[in-house]
Design a protein around this motif. Sequence first.
Motif, PDB file in Angstrom:
ATOM      1  N   GLN A  20       1.179  -1.042   0.148  1.00 34.37           N
ATOM      2  CA  GLN A  20      -0.492   0.389  -0.292  1.00 34.37           C
ATOM      3  C   GLN A  20       0.364   1.130  -0.173  1.00 34.37           C
ATOM      4  O   GLN A  20       0.697   2.192  -0.732  1.00 34.37           O
ATOM      5  N   ALA A  21       2.435   1.364   0.666  1.00 37.32           N
ATOM      6  CA  ALA A  21       3.124   2.057   0.841  1.00 37.32           C
ATOM      7  C   ALA A  21       3.458   1.978  -0.164  1.00 37.32           C
ATOM      8  O   ALA A  21       3.933   3.780  -1.006  1.00 37.32           O
ATOM      9  N   ALA A  22       4.050   1.528  -1.133  1.00 39.05           N
ATOM     10  CA  ALA A  22       4.462   1.333  -2.419  1.00 39.05           C
ATOM     11  C   ALA A  22       3.798   2.328  -3.389  1.00 39.05           C
ATOM     12  O   ALA A  22       4.252   2.834  -3.789  1.00 39.05           O
ATOM     13  N   GLU A  23       2.145   1.718  -3.312  1.00 34.67           N
ATOM     14  CA  GLU A  23       1.641   2.242  -4.324  1.00 34.67           C
ATOM     15  C   GLU A  23       0.958   3.339  -4.495  1.00 34.67           C
ATOM     16  O   GLU A  23       1.109   4.936  -4.924  1.00 34.67           O
ATOM     17  N   GLU A  24       1.275   3.695  -3.019  1.00 32.24           N
ATOM     18  CA  GLU A  24       1.151   5.324  -2.769  1.00 32.24           C
ATOM     19  C   GLU A  24       2.118   6.541  -2.911  1.00 32.24           C
ATOM     20  O   GLU A  24       2.304   7.847  -4.081  1.00 32.24           O
ATOM     21  N   CYS A  25       3.308   5.618  -2.795  1.00 33.81           N
ATOM     22  CA  CYS A  25       4.442   6.501  -3.311  1.00 33.81           C
ATOM     23  C   CYS A  25       4.954   6.479  -5.348  1.00 33.81           C
ATOM     24  O   CYS A  25       5.035   7.582  -5.660  1.00 33.81           O
ATOM     25  N   PHE A  26       3.685   5.669  -5.386  1.00 30.23           N
ATOM     26  CA  PHE A  26       4.273   5.557  -7.608  1.00 30.23           C
ATOM     27  C   PHE A  26       3.130   6.485  -7.630  1.00 30.23           C
ATOM     28  O   PHE A  26       3.309   7.458  -8.963  1.00 30.23           O
ATOM     29  N   ASN A  27       1.992   6.585  -6.961  1.00 30.95           N
ATOM     30  CA  ASN A  27       0.556   7.547  -7.275  1.00 30.95           C
ATOM     31  C   ASN A  27       1.410   9.207  -7.420  1.00 30.95           C
ATOM     32  O   ASN A  27       0.426   9.924  -8.053  1.00 30.95           O
ATOM     33  N   LYS A  28       1.928   9.217  -5.831  1.00 26.21           N
ATOM     34  CA  LYS A  28       2.720  10.034  -5.608  1.00 26.21           C
ATOM     35  C   LYS A  28       3.544  11.319  -7.098  1.00 26.21           C
ATOM     36  O   LYS A  28       2.971  11.988  -7.318  1.00 26.21           O
TER      37      LYS A  28
END
Length: 526
Positions: free
Chosen positions: A451-459
């Motif tokens: 989930q944290a990884a997905e948030e980083c890519f979306n940023k």
Amino acid sequence: MEALDLFLNNHFSESLERLRPRVNESMYHALIYATVLEMQAMMTFQHDDISNAGNTMKSAQEVCQSQGITMSFSSINHILYSLFPFINLHAEVCYAECQLQRAALTFLQDENMVSFIKGGIKVRNSYLIYKDLHSLIKSHNCLKGPSHVHLEGGVSFGIGAFNLTLSLFPPRILKVLEFAGFSGDKEYGLSLLRDGATGMNLRSMLCALLLLCYYTFLTFILGTTEHQRPMLIFNTHQTSNAASLFHVLINVECHVMSPCYQAVALFEDGCKAQQAWKQFHHMCYWELMWCFTYKRAWKLAYFYADLLSQESRWSKAMYVYMKAAYLSMLPKEEARPFGEDEVELFRKVPTFKQKIAGKSPPTEKFAIRKARRYKATCPIRLPVPVLEMMYMWNGFSMISKRPELTEGMMQTLVDAERTLLESPENEYSVDDRCLIHLLKGLCFKNQGLLQAAEECFNKVLSSEKKIRFDHYLVPNSLVELSLLYVDQGRRDEAIKILHKAKQEISNPVAKSSLILHLQGLIQSFF
């Protein structure tokens, strides 16, 4: 075969001496002699060595012509051809190998269009001979002489190498090549090379070497790392010297599968074992540089980048860039080795630009592009240039099974992010923050924090319109996000994201900075 064995055990001079007396009368002695010189030329990258190898290979081709009919079989009935002496078939396969190797030297030696056309004709002629020989052998019309196993090995090597190499081309180019009669079936190519490698024939060692190069370097660089490894193939080609080419590649193999601390000792032993061809050392230096990079031992990594910049001719721009990158990772107050300054090194990078086969290597172009930032009188430093280049070489996948290494990289990124937040805004601020987000996303993924990884890519994706220079960040973030979805079983979403990434790649600005493994990842999905 004895000469090849000597060569692979680092007895280079003895290998050539064993072959030299018969290079003017035996097609196989001439071919292997020229092949050894070509391997040397490709490692040294010296013009004189390339020219000498080309002339020797041309002489070997003439020996083949004197012992065979050397023409395409397309106009000859296979049944009729089976009546020719068996030596003609060997002459054909040797001739095809000479043509292919001469083409490779042509691409390296000269960059003009005429040379490319000549090289292309040699490649096509070689492929047609291999294709017809392969068809003849499969038709069972071929008379099996005492050395038939060597003929089959030569054909397996040629057809296998063509299929494997062409399968790595982008799909659009591959379709054009297939329309022109070429074949690019990866699995078929690998199966032929495995057959050739596991048999006891003249080309078995060459087939095994090609497989090792594919599984160690290409799959890792292109981001299409496969689980099947050629360790069993190596067992059939044991060599006594720990620094032999086989052992160097096997050490790389261990490094690729699990970057361990023992890998450092293995590569260092490889450097100590022989001094005849320093180019074997360079393979070890490159791997040692990355070993110490993963451990964040910046000065030790710098040491091997410095050795490469002084000794290797393959990509001086890359080596000098890495030297500067490692120095920039050190604290400002810490003394620099040899009194070198990273700003001056970054400014020198473009002066070492070169072309291989008419094209600059993608990673070299990327390094030159990033180094332009230091042209200004008061340059704004790159935040984590080593980690960015590590990503280009698929390094975050390399450390995925080593939690302590990923944790170290995350700490470096957190420190860099803090420095960025405390620094005044500038024209590179958004790009630098997006780079940090992308790399942190990869670390989170390695740690299982999806989930944290997905948030980083979306940023990164949410800042697309604000990015001014590093446009590659968007398509790469899309690819990493799609791979994250694949891991979560969200295949439909992953394919949708990949289609979007493919559109981003068509953007000329983005294409100029694309990472090597991005194309391989997308190709594997489509």
